[in-house]
Design a protein around this motif. Structure first.
Motif, PDB file in Angstrom:
ATOM      1  N   VAL A  99       0.799  -1.231   0.000  1.00 55.03           N
ATOM      2  CA  VAL A  99       0.000   0.000   0.000  1.00 55.03           C
ATOM      3  C   VAL A  99       0.829   1.279   0.000  1.00 55.03           C
ATOM      4  O   VAL A  99       0.302   2.371  -0.198  1.00 55.03           O
ATOM      5  N   GLU A 100       2.127   1.156   0.216  1.00 59.74           N
ATOM      6  CA  GLU A 100       2.922   2.348   0.482  1.00 59.74           C
ATOM      7  C   GLU A 100       3.276   3.132  -0.790  1.00 59.74           C
ATOM      8  O   GLU A 100       3.680   2.550  -1.791  1.00 59.74           O
ATOM      9  N   ILE A 101       3.111   4.459  -0.705  1.00 60.01           N
ATOM     10  CA  ILE A 101       3.477   5.328  -1.819  1.00 60.01           C
ATOM     11  C   ILE A 101       4.713   6.127  -1.398  1.00 60.01           C
ATOM     12  O   ILE A 101       4.679   6.813  -0.360  1.00 60.01           O
ATOM     13  N   ILE A 102       5.768   6.036  -2.174  1.00 59.98           N
ATOM     14  CA  ILE A 102       6.976   6.816  -1.880  1.00 59.98           C
ATOM     15  C   ILE A 102       6.991   8.049  -2.776  1.00 59.98           C
ATOM     16  O   ILE A 102       6.817   7.950  -3.993  1.00 59.98           O
ATOM     17  N   THR A 103       7.168   9.212  -2.159  1.00 59.23           N
ATOM     18  CA  THR A 103       7.260  10.455  -2.934  1.00 59.23           C
ATOM     19  C   THR A 103       8.538  11.188  -2.533  1.00 59.23           C
ATOM     20  O   THR A 103       9.255  10.752  -1.630  1.00 59.23           O
ATOM     21  N   ALA A 104       8.822  12.287  -3.198  1.00 58.64           N
ATOM     22  CA  ALA A 104      10.079  12.998  -2.971  1.00 58.64           C
ATOM     23  C   ALA A 104       9.882  14.210  -2.064  1.00 58.64           C
ATOM     24  O   ALA A 104       8.836  14.854  -2.082  1.00 58.64           O
ATOM     25  N   GLN A 156      10.620  -1.750 -10.999  1.00 60.68           N
ATOM     26  CA  GLN A 156      10.498  -3.056 -11.642  1.00 60.68           C
ATOM     27  C   GLN A 156      10.847  -4.187 -10.661  1.00 60.68           C
ATOM     28  O   GLN A 156      10.099  -5.143 -10.508  1.00 60.68           O
ATOM     29  N   GLU A 157      11.990  -4.007 -10.013  1.00 62.56           N
ATOM     30  CA  GLU A 157      12.505  -5.016  -9.083  1.00 62.56           C
ATOM     31  C   GLU A 157      11.526  -5.333  -7.954  1.00 62.56           C
ATOM     32  O   GLU A 157      11.430  -6.474  -7.509  1.00 62.56           O
ATOM     33  N   HIS A 158      10.851  -4.287  -7.470  1.00 62.83           N
ATOM     34  CA  HIS A 158       9.996  -4.453  -6.295  1.00 62.83           C
ATOM     35  C   HIS A 158       8.511  -4.524  -6.628  1.00 62.83           C
ATOM     36  O   HIS A 158       7.668  -4.429  -5.735  1.00 62.83           O
ATOM     37  N   GLY A 159       8.183  -4.655  -7.899  1.00 61.45           N
ATOM     38  CA  GLY A 159       6.780  -4.734  -8.299  1.00 61.45           C
ATOM     39  C   GLY A 159       5.986  -3.498  -7.920  1.00 61.45           C
ATOM     40  O   GLY A 159       4.801  -3.578  -7.600  1.00 61.45           O
ATOM     41  N   ALA A 160       6.673  -2.344  -7.953  1.00 63.18           N
ATOM     42  CA  ALA A 160       6.000  -1.078  -7.630  1.00 63.18           C
ATOM     43  C   ALA A 160       5.728  -0.312  -8.923  1.00 63.18           C
ATOM     44  O   ALA A 160       6.484  -0.416  -9.881  1.00 63.18           O
ATOM     45  N   VAL A 176      12.223   7.487 -19.814  1.00 62.47           N
ATOM     46  CA  VAL A 176      11.700   6.664 -18.717  1.00 62.47           C
ATOM     47  C   VAL A 176      10.177   6.825 -18.683  1.00 62.47           C
ATOM     48  O   VAL A 176       9.657   7.852 -18.262  1.00 62.47           O
ATOM     49  N   LYS A 177       9.495   5.781 -19.162  1.00 62.11           N
ATOM     50  CA  LYS A 177       8.038   5.871 -19.271  1.00 62.11           C
ATOM     51  C   LYS A 177       7.380   5.374 -17.985  1.00 62.11           C
ATOM     52  O   LYS A 177       7.715   4.303 -17.503  1.00 62.11           O
ATOM     53  N   PRO A 178       6.460   6.150 -17.438  1.00 60.75           N
ATOM     54  CA  PRO A 178       5.788   5.725 -16.214  1.00 60.75           C
ATOM     55  C   PRO A 178       4.642   4.749 -16.512  1.00 60.75           C
ATOM     56  O   PRO A 178       4.242   4.588 -17.662  1.00 60.75           O
ATOM     57  N   ASP A 179       4.099   4.140 -15.458  1.00 57.51           N
ATOM     58  CA  ASP A 179       2.912   3.287 -15.603  1.00 57.51           C
ATOM     59  C   ASP A 179       1.641   4.120 -15.513  1.00 57.51           C
ATOM     60  O   ASP A 179       0.607   3.769 -16.061  1.00 57.51           O
ATOM     61  N   PRO A 207       8.982  -4.596  -0.160  1.00 63.26           N
ATOM     62  CA  PRO A 207       7.792  -5.356  -0.576  1.00 63.26           C
ATOM     63  C   PRO A 207       6.478  -4.603  -0.342  1.00 63.26           C
ATOM     64  O   PRO A 207       5.497  -4.873  -1.027  1.00 63.26           O
ATOM     65  N   ALA A 208       6.471  -3.634   0.597  1.00 63.81           N
ATOM     66  CA  ALA A 208       5.236  -2.887   0.865  1.00 63.81           C
ATOM     67  C   ALA A 208       5.034  -1.721  -0.109  1.00 63.81           C
ATOM     68  O   ALA A 208       4.002  -1.058  -0.084  1.00 63.81           O
ATOM     69  N   THR A 209       6.047  -1.459  -0.943  1.00 60.94           N
ATOM     70  CA  THR A 209       5.939  -0.304  -1.851  1.00 60.94           C
ATOM     71  C   THR A 209       4.957  -0.592  -2.973  1.00 60.94           C
ATOM     72  O   THR A 209       5.149  -1.519  -3.767  1.00 60.94           O
ATOM     73  N   CYS A 210       3.933   0.234  -3.026  1.00 59.17           N
ATOM     74  CA  CYS A 210       2.907   0.107  -4.048  1.00 59.17           C
ATOM     75  C   CYS A 210       3.274   0.954  -5.259  1.00 59.17           C
ATOM     76  O   CYS A 210       3.099   0.540  -6.401  1.00 59.17           O
ATOM     77  N   ALA A 211       3.820   2.144  -5.012  1.00 61.23           N
ATOM     78  CA  ALA A 211       4.189   3.030  -6.118  1.00 61.23           C
ATOM     79  C   ALA A 211       5.217   4.056  -5.672  1.00 61.23           C
ATOM     80  O   ALA A 211       5.312   4.403  -4.491  1.00 61.23           O
ATOM     81  N   VAL A 212       5.984   4.520  -6.648  1.00 66.16           N
ATOM     82  CA  VAL A 212       6.850   5.682  -6.458  1.00 66.16           C
ATOM     83  C   VAL A 212       6.248   6.789  -7.314  1.00 66.16           C
ATOM     84  O   VAL A 212       5.969   6.578  -8.495  1.00 66.16           O
ATOM     85  N   MET A 213       6.007   7.932  -6.684  1.00 67.62           N
ATOM     86  CA  MET A 213       5.338   9.027  -7.390  1.00 67.62           C
ATOM     87  C   MET A 213       6.255  10.245  -7.412  1.00 67.62           C
ATOM     88  O   MET A 213       6.673  10.730  -6.356  1.00 67.62           O
ATOM     89  N   LEU A 214       6.587  10.712  -8.614  1.00 72.00           N
ATOM     90  CA  LEU A 214       7.533  11.827  -8.761  1.00 72.00           C
ATOM     91  C   LEU A 214       7.082  12.798  -9.833  1.00 72.00           C
ATOM     92  O   LEU A 214       6.407  12.402 -10.790  1.00 72.00           O
ATOM     93  N   GLU A 215       7.510  14.038  -9.707  1.00 74.02           N
ATOM     94  CA  GLU A 215       7.478  14.956 -10.838  1.00 74.02           C
ATOM     95  C   GLU A 215       8.804  14.729 -11.586  1.00 74.02           C
ATOM     96  O   GLU A 215       9.855  14.778 -10.956  1.00 74.02           O
ATOM     97  N   PRO A 216       8.771  14.519 -12.894  1.00 73.72           N
ATOM     98  CA  PRO A 216      10.033  14.329 -13.620  1.00 73.72           C
ATOM     99  C   PRO A 216      10.951  15.550 -13.498  1.00 73.72           C
ATOM    100  O   PRO A 216      12.178  15.406 -13.517  1.00 73.72           O
ATOM    101  N   VAL A 217      10.378  16.737 -13.387  1.00 71.47           N
ATOM    102  CA  VAL A 217      11.120  17.933 -12.965  1.00 71.47           C
ATOM    103  C   VAL A 217      10.255  18.592 -11.897  1.00 71.47           C
ATOM    104  O   VAL A 217       9.073  18.834 -12.126  1.00 71.47           O
TER     105      VAL A 217
END
Ligand code: PLP
Length: 398
Positions: free
Chosen positions: A129-134, A214-218, A243-246, A182-192
């Motif tokens: 469920v976890e979302i990682i942001t910057a 890719q490695e962590h299925g996020a 780098v194309k996002p999902d 393993p708990a990471t659901c997504a990484v969310m970033l502004e490309p700039v």
């Protein structure tokens, strides 16, 4: 009403939720904005990267006027022709497959967070469920999106915040490697990063982020609300980095000034939304889609993106020259026509000095002057803006 009357009435009847400058615009054309007293300004704010085609572009105003007489709103209980066409146009030019429409950047990011959570639960189970942001990011002002926003100043006073968010320093791959799991659901970033100070990451970083996801299925979510639609000199900023996002979100410039947001996703991820999972009453209504279709077609056809790249490079060089001249300039950075100039002093006085001389710019992070003119801006208009900036900077007291 004149400017003074508008401002007085505003102070009486509007909530003071934003810090406003004493300026009351009433009309605009291209890069020119006029206030209620008839003063003219060169607009290098563009409604915060919204008016990418300039004010009142005829393609957009024409589309809005025609559609307003035909059908303004009808609900997403039905299929809307212009929404379908807009979704196809965005899919064909974004590298993503399917669209959801809403009315703002924050809503687009909320939708992205919901879709990522839903997808991760279906595919990997309830713990992911976890979302990682910057840190220094900006993703909007709803409760979930201020939580995604890695800046405490936007969160303070609004606790309790939704759970499941984690922050890492931007452009620091080691920090992200430590944080994902393993708990990471997504990484969310502004490309700039826009509001966070116009911060451009390295290609190495974004490629590394993609690999860690890719490695962590996020999932990788790019918030292109500010960087999208030509702003950085490519149609989308991800194309600079390969780098194309999902999942990708858009808003600001999407409607040529009319409010509309979009959340795009690749086919497999998009499939996690089932009927009833998410909706917006106004999202993608006929009028908004007419404006957006006209705006995006103009951006794609009109040489607008190419202009952003070439005039952006031209302006970058001009700002670099100013940096040579004034010792209090720390850095000039950006991509295309998303440019920032970091000062060793607060930027507020420069912003108001420029306004007095007929140039609108704004300042983010207290000391980064941000330049986000219409993407149709000319080199002559950039020359004029830099000339005014130069005059104002000459008067800065240290
Ligand atoms: C402006 C912005 C948002 C928020 O958009 P709203 O339309 O104000 O909700 C989100 N993300 C980024 C990167 C932005 O620049």
């Amino acid at each position: 009403m004149n400017s003074k009357e508008i401002i007085e009435l505003g102070d009486k009847y509007l909530m003071r939720n934003v810090g406003r400058l004493p300026l009351a615009p009433v009309k605009g054309e291209g890069a020119r904005l006029c206030d209620a007293d008839g003063n003219e300004y060169l607009d290098f704010v563009s409604g915060i990267a919204v008016n990418s085609l300039g004010h009142c572009h005829p393609a957009v105003t024409g589309a809005i006027c025609r559609q307003a007489k035909k059908l303004i709103h009808c609900s997403n209980l039905y299929y809307i022709e212009l929404q379908v066409l807009l979704a196809r146009l965005l899919a064909e030019n974004s590298g993503l497959d399917k669209a959801f429409f809403c009315n703002s950047g924050a809503e687009a990011n909320e939708a992205a967070i919901k879709l990522a959570r839903k997808y991760a639960k279906l595919k990997h189970g309830p713990e992911k469920v976890e979302i990682i942001t910057a840190l220094n990011s900006f993703h909007g002002r709803t409760l979930a999106t201020i939580t995604a926003t890695g800046q405490p100043k936007y969160q303070k006073g609004f606790e309790p915040l939704p759970g499941g968010f984690k922050y890492v320093p931007f452009n620091d791959l080691d920090a992200l490697e430590q944080a994902v799991g393993p708990a990471t659901c997504a990484v969310m970033l502004e490309p700039v990063q826009g509001e966070g100070g116009v911060n451009v990451p390295s290609r190495y970083y974004l490629e590394g982020v993609r690999m860690l996801c890719q490695e962590h299925g996020a999932l990788l979510i790019f918030d292109e609300v500010q960087t999208g639609l030509g702003r950085t000199g490519r149609f989308l900023a991800w194309q600079h980095f390969g780098v194309k996002p999902d999942i990708l979100t858009l808003a600001k410039a999407l409607g040529g000034g009319f409010p509309i947001g979009a959340m795009l996703a690749v086919e497999e991820v998009a499939g996690a939304f089932q009927p009833g999972d998410h909706a917006s009453t106004f999202g993608g209504n006929p009028l908004a889609c007419a404006a957006a279709l006209a705006a995006v077609e103009e951006m794609l056809r009109g040489g607008v993106v190419e202009n952003a790249a070439s005039v952006g490079a031209y302006m970058y060089d001009k700002l670099k020259a100013l940096a040579q001249k004034y010792g209090f300039v720390r850095d000039v950075r950006g991509l295309g026509l998303l440019l920032g100039m970091e000062l060793a002093v607060e930027g507020k006085a420069v912003v108001s000095g420029c306004q007095e001389k007929g140039l609108l710019i704004n300042c983010v992070n207290n000391n980064v002057l941000r330049f986000i003119p219409p993407l149709t801006i000319t080199t002559a208009e950039v020359d004029r803006a830099v000339e005014i900036l130069d005059q104002v900077m000459a008067g800065v007291k240290l």
